[in-house]
Design a protein around this motif. Structure first.
Motif, PDB file in Angstrom:
ATOM      1  N   ALA A   2       0.843  -1.191   0.000  1.00 50.59           N
ATOM      2  CA  ALA A   2       0.000   0.000   0.000  1.00 50.59           C
ATOM      3  C   ALA A   2       0.876   1.237   0.000  1.00 50.59           C
ATOM      4  O   ALA A   2       1.987   1.229   0.506  1.00 50.59           O
ATOM      5  CB  ALA A   2      -0.905  -0.006   1.213  1.00 50.59           C
ATOM      6  N   LYS A   3       0.347   2.272  -0.577  1.00 53.08           N
ATOM      7  CA  LYS A   3       1.089   3.515  -0.671  1.00 53.08           C
ATOM      8  C   LYS A   3       0.140   4.632  -0.275  1.00 53.08           C
ATOM      9  O   LYS A   3      -0.997   4.669  -0.730  1.00 53.08           O
ATOM     10  CB  LYS A   3       1.534   3.672  -2.116  1.00 53.08           C
ATOM     11  CG  LYS A   3       2.223   4.941  -2.457  1.00 53.08           C
ATOM     12  CD  LYS A   3       2.608   4.839  -3.920  1.00 53.08           C
ATOM     13  CE  LYS A   3       2.779   6.192  -4.518  1.00 53.08           C
ATOM     14  NZ  LYS A   3       3.104   6.128  -5.914  1.00 53.08           N
ATOM     15  N   LYS A   4       0.584   5.513   0.617  1.00 52.08           N
ATOM     16  CA  LYS A   4      -0.287   6.577   1.088  1.00 52.08           C
ATOM     17  C   LYS A   4       0.274   7.922   0.686  1.00 52.08           C
ATOM     18  O   LYS A   4       1.434   8.216   0.916  1.00 52.08           O
ATOM     19  CB  LYS A   4      -0.447   6.496   2.603  1.00 52.08           C
ATOM     20  CG  LYS A   4      -1.382   7.547   3.159  1.00 52.08           C
ATOM     21  CD  LYS A   4      -1.698   7.326   4.602  1.00 52.08           C
ATOM     22  CE  LYS A   4      -0.558   7.728   5.475  1.00 52.08           C
ATOM     23  NZ  LYS A   4      -0.857   7.729   6.884  1.00 52.08           N
ATOM     24  N   SER A   5      -0.546   8.731   0.090  1.00 51.62           N
ATOM     25  CA  SER A   5      -0.169  10.087  -0.264  1.00 51.62           C
ATOM     26  C   SER A   5      -0.503  10.987   0.912  1.00 51.62           C
ATOM     27  O   SER A   5      -1.568  10.898   1.496  1.00 51.62           O
ATOM     28  CB  SER A   5      -0.955  10.523  -1.504  1.00 51.62           C
ATOM     29  OG  SER A   5      -0.891  11.906  -1.650  1.00 51.62           O
ATOM     30  N   ILE A  20      -3.969   6.583  -1.444  1.00 51.21           N
ATOM     31  CA  ILE A  20      -3.829   5.829  -2.688  1.00 51.21           C
ATOM     32  C   ILE A  20      -3.309   4.440  -2.336  1.00 51.21           C
ATOM     33  O   ILE A  20      -2.318   4.312  -1.623  1.00 51.21           O
ATOM     34  CB  ILE A  20      -2.856   6.529  -3.653  1.00 51.21           C
ATOM     35  CG1 ILE A  20      -3.339   7.934  -3.945  1.00 51.21           C
ATOM     36  CG2 ILE A  20      -2.700   5.740  -4.936  1.00 51.21           C
ATOM     37  CD1 ILE A  20      -2.350   8.775  -4.707  1.00 51.21           C
ATOM     38  N   LYS A  21      -3.992   3.412  -2.833  1.00 53.40           N
ATOM     39  CA  LYS A  21      -3.609   2.025  -2.545  1.00 53.40           C
ATOM     40  C   LYS A  21      -3.344   1.298  -3.855  1.00 53.40           C
ATOM     41  O   LYS A  21      -4.091   1.440  -4.813  1.00 53.40           O
ATOM     42  CB  LYS A  21      -4.738   1.353  -1.762  1.00 53.40           C
ATOM     43  CG  LYS A  21      -4.483  -0.084  -1.433  1.00 53.40           C
ATOM     44  CD  LYS A  21      -5.443  -0.676  -0.428  1.00 53.40           C
ATOM     45  CE  LYS A  21      -6.888  -0.433  -0.676  1.00 53.40           C
ATOM     46  NZ  LYS A  21      -7.761  -1.199   0.242  1.00 53.40           N
ATOM     47  N   PHE A  33      -4.269   1.340  -9.233  1.00 53.62           N
ATOM     48  CA  PHE A  33      -4.285   2.246  -8.097  1.00 53.62           C
ATOM     49  C   PHE A  33      -5.717   2.631  -7.773  1.00 53.62           C
ATOM     50  O   PHE A  33      -6.485   2.980  -8.653  1.00 53.62           O
ATOM     51  CB  PHE A  33      -3.461   3.503  -8.396  1.00 53.62           C
ATOM     52  CG  PHE A  33      -1.996   3.215  -8.510  1.00 53.62           C
ATOM     53  CD1 PHE A  33      -1.202   3.136  -7.382  1.00 53.62           C
ATOM     54  CD2 PHE A  33      -1.417   3.012  -9.747  1.00 53.62           C
ATOM     55  CE1 PHE A  33       0.148   2.864  -7.489  1.00 53.62           C
ATOM     56  CE2 PHE A  33      -0.072   2.747  -9.868  1.00 53.62           C
ATOM     57  CZ  PHE A  33       0.714   2.666  -8.729  1.00 53.62           C
ATOM     58  N   VAL A  34      -6.053   2.550  -6.492  1.00 54.93           N
ATOM     59  CA  VAL A  34      -7.380   2.923  -6.014  1.00 54.93           C
ATOM     60  C   VAL A  34      -7.209   4.133  -5.109  1.00 54.93           C
ATOM     61  O   VAL A  34      -6.396   4.106  -4.185  1.00 54.93           O
ATOM     62  CB  VAL A  34      -8.029   1.758  -5.229  1.00 54.93           C
ATOM     63  CG1 VAL A  34      -9.392   2.140  -4.719  1.00 54.93           C
ATOM     64  CG2 VAL A  34      -8.100   0.525  -6.097  1.00 54.93           C
ATOM     65  N   LEU A  47      -6.603   1.138   4.315  1.00 55.25           N
ATOM     66  CA  LEU A  47      -5.429   0.519   3.699  1.00 55.25           C
ATOM     67  C   LEU A  47      -5.316  -0.965   4.071  1.00 55.25           C
ATOM     68  O   LEU A  47      -4.848  -1.763   3.256  1.00 55.25           O
ATOM     69  CB  LEU A  47      -4.154   1.251   4.121  1.00 55.25           C
ATOM     70  CG  LEU A  47      -3.960   2.617   3.506  1.00 55.25           C
ATOM     71  CD1 LEU A  47      -2.738   3.292   4.127  1.00 55.25           C
ATOM     72  CD2 LEU A  47      -3.796   2.544   2.006  1.00 55.25           C
ATOM     73  N   ASN A  48      -5.735  -1.351   5.262  1.00 49.92           N
ATOM     74  CA  ASN A  48      -5.634  -2.750   5.692  1.00 49.92           C
ATOM     75  C   ASN A  48      -6.752  -3.615   5.158  1.00 49.92           C
ATOM     76  O   ASN A  48      -6.648  -4.833   5.169  1.00 49.92           O
ATOM     77  CB  ASN A  48      -5.613  -2.824   7.215  1.00 49.92           C
ATOM     78  CG  ASN A  48      -4.326  -2.243   7.763  1.00 49.92           C
ATOM     79  OD1 ASN A  48      -3.294  -2.282   7.107  1.00 49.92           O
ATOM     80  ND2 ASN A  48      -4.398  -1.677   8.937  1.00 49.92           N
ATOM     81  N   LYS A  49      -7.836  -2.997   4.681  1.00 51.80           N
ATOM     82  CA  LYS A  49      -8.982  -3.749   4.148  1.00 51.80           C
ATOM     83  C   LYS A  49      -8.635  -4.326   2.783  1.00 51.80           C
ATOM     84  O   LYS A  49      -8.001  -3.688   1.974  1.00 51.80           O
ATOM     85  CB  LYS A  49     -10.186  -2.807   4.036  1.00 51.80           C
ATOM     86  CG  LYS A  49     -11.450  -3.468   3.596  1.00 51.80           C
ATOM     87  CD  LYS A  49     -12.606  -2.496   3.637  1.00 51.80           C
ATOM     88  CE  LYS A  49     -12.440  -1.432   2.590  1.00 51.80           C
ATOM     89  NZ  LYS A  49     -13.630  -0.614   2.407  1.00 51.80           N
TER      90      LYS A  49
END
Length: 50
Positions: A2-5, A20-21, A33-34, A47-49
């Protein structure tokens, strides 16, 4: 996985975060990317879901 903006967005009096995941497609194996805009407290749960 996962990547977080860390872009803070403000609308009125609410503070929002854009997350952004990166998700791997089970069919093709390609990554997509979601994006979602939510409160900062809800980011880790999202993010963990799966």
């Amino acid at each position: 996985m996962a990547k977080k903006s860390v872009a803070s967005l403000q609308t009125g009096s609410k503070r929002l975060t854009k997350a952004i995941k990166m998700v791997k497609s089970p069919k093709s194996g390609a990554y997509t990317f979601v994006e979602s805009i939510m409160t900062p407290e809800a980011v880790n749960d999202w993010l963990n879901k799966n």
